[in-house]
Enzyme design. Sequence first.
Site, PDB file in Angstrom:
ATOM      1  N   THR A  71     -77.735  39.790  30.341  1.00 33.72           N
ATOM      2  CA  THR A  71     -79.098  40.257  30.625  1.00 33.72           C
ATOM      3  C   THR A  71     -79.578  39.639  31.928  1.00 33.72           C
ATOM      4  OG1 THR A  71     -79.913  38.507  29.140  1.00 33.72           O
ATOM      5  CG2 THR A  71     -79.790  40.738  28.238  1.00 33.72           C
ATOM      6  N   SER A  99     -74.690  37.816  33.522  1.00 33.26           N
ATOM      7  CA  SER A  99     -75.003  39.045  34.235  1.00 33.26           C
ATOM      8  C   SER A  99     -74.781  38.922  35.738  1.00 33.26           C
ATOM      9  CB  SER A  99     -76.464  39.430  33.975  1.00 33.26           C
ATOM     10  OG  SER A  99     -76.850  40.532  34.767  1.00 33.26           O
ATOM     11  N   TYR A 148     -71.082  44.653  38.176  1.00 29.21           N
ATOM     12  CA  TYR A 148     -71.345  45.971  38.745  1.00 29.21           C
ATOM     13  C   TYR A 148     -70.499  46.075  40.013  1.00 29.21           C
ATOM     14  CZ  TYR A 148     -75.645  46.233  35.902  1.00 29.21           C
ATOM     15  OH  TYR A 148     -76.542  46.266  34.879  1.00 29.21           O
ATOM     16  N   THR A 162     -69.555  46.947  33.706  1.00 27.69           N
ATOM     17  CA  THR A 162     -70.575  47.869  33.216  1.00 27.69           C
ATOM     18  C   THR A 162     -70.348  49.225  33.858  1.00 27.69           C
ATOM     19  OG1 THR A 162     -72.212  46.154  32.768  1.00 27.69           O
ATOM     20  CG2 THR A 162     -73.039  48.376  33.141  1.00 27.69           C
ATOM     21  N   LYS A 206     -67.874  48.147  29.412  1.00 28.28           N
ATOM     22  CA  LYS A 206     -69.153  48.198  28.685  1.00 28.28           C
ATOM     23  C   LYS A 206     -69.893  49.489  29.025  1.00 28.28           C
ATOM     24  CE  LYS A 206     -73.433  45.475  28.154  1.00 28.28           C
ATOM     25  NZ  LYS A 206     -74.430  46.326  28.862  1.00 28.28           N
ATOM     26  N   HIS A 241     -76.720  50.357  27.286  1.00 28.32           N
ATOM     27  CA  HIS A 241     -77.420  49.530  28.265  1.00 28.32           C
ATOM     28  C   HIS A 241     -78.793  49.103  27.745  1.00 28.32           C
ATOM     29  CE1 HIS A 241     -76.761  48.498  32.636  1.00 28.32           C
ATOM     30  NE2 HIS A 241     -77.964  47.983  32.424  1.00 28.32           N
ATOM     31  N   ARG A 284     -81.959  41.136  23.983  1.00 31.70           N
ATOM     32  CA  ARG A 284     -83.394  40.853  24.032  1.00 31.70           C
ATOM     33  C   ARG A 284     -83.807  39.665  23.163  1.00 31.70           C
ATOM     34  NH1 ARG A 284     -83.346  46.547  24.613  1.00 31.70           N
ATOM     35  NH2 ARG A 284     -84.476  47.285  26.475  1.00 31.70           N
TER      36      ARG A 284
END
Length: 364
Positions: free
Chosen positions: A80, A108, A131, A157, A229, A253, A308
């Site tokens: 995250t 991340s 990414y 991702t 992912k 996502h 989260r």
Amino acid sequence: MADEIVNVNDFQVLARQALPKMYYDFYAGGAEDEHTLKKNVQEFQRIILLPRVLVDVSKIALSTNILGYTISAPIMIAPTSMHKLAHPEGELATARAAAACNTIMMLSFTASCSVEEVAASCDAVRFFQLYVCKRRDIAVNLVQRAEKSGYKAIVLTADRPRRGRKEADIKNKMILPQLKNLEGLMSIEVFSDKGSNIKPNANEIFDPSLCWRDIAWLKSITSLPILIKGILTREDAIKAMEVGAAGIIVSNHGARQLDYTPATISVLEEVVQAVGRRVPVLLDGGVRRGTDVFKALALGAQAVLVGRPVIYGLAAKGEAGVRKVMQMLKDELELTMALAGCPSVEDISRSHVRTDRDRLQSML
């Protein structure tokens, strides 16, 4: 005490109180109508547990193995963004909590702390989420830095050729700081003349041409296993196997990209069946209870990722809050397993749950 924290949802209330509205909305919000955001949680509630009785559950074994690494429970920390928006210590506090809980943290690409800073903070097993940028040399640099810093896997991702439309961020004119891991690699100016800087920055950085044939290129620049992912369909799961993925993460996502995609728990079994247990399948999205973890395992996941709730724990109580979130989920899973008649994670099977599809088939 009226304010006693009794489940991970209580941390969301505390986080909302602790964070500026702009930052809370950034973490909590989803794409457009937030239909998928709601469904990620709600679809777990449609799955019924089928416990077995008169089973010896005097000892419960929660540990499991992911890519050769033993963790205390099948509950991992999802990648995250920007943890320093939640707490001054950012990902360093999250990583220390992961180490204390003996679980795997996925760092991340858009972290507030660099791969090196997080690596130096503790001895947690870490995966790096990537990414791929338009400038491929940046991906090479980051992957090599992660490998040198002791990260154990790359998590690619795959569901973000462009950034999804999060309307709360637009309304709040959300401005993100520069990306720590890109310092010295490219100039990402912070600007606010047209409101939020998130979408323009993301669309300038990330490569929308990334496709399946590029997995071979990614494998050529690292010896680390690569997990993909963002898989939601049988077809993509099969393609992931064909290109040599070491693992699959069923994810939408966090419902932050394309709205009206399926809840991840609703497509998990389809992906697991396509993979045939050749590689681990992990579930990301909507996990809020130990019963949710149990349901995911029964449908074939090897572990779940928690996103989260970790951020909410961090915002409310720092490292201790993250530890508490992870421990609560672990304790709830242990209780669920005992009450369902499952002494170990390996004992959790498809026969322990009933889905909507099962109910429909029984009516035919």
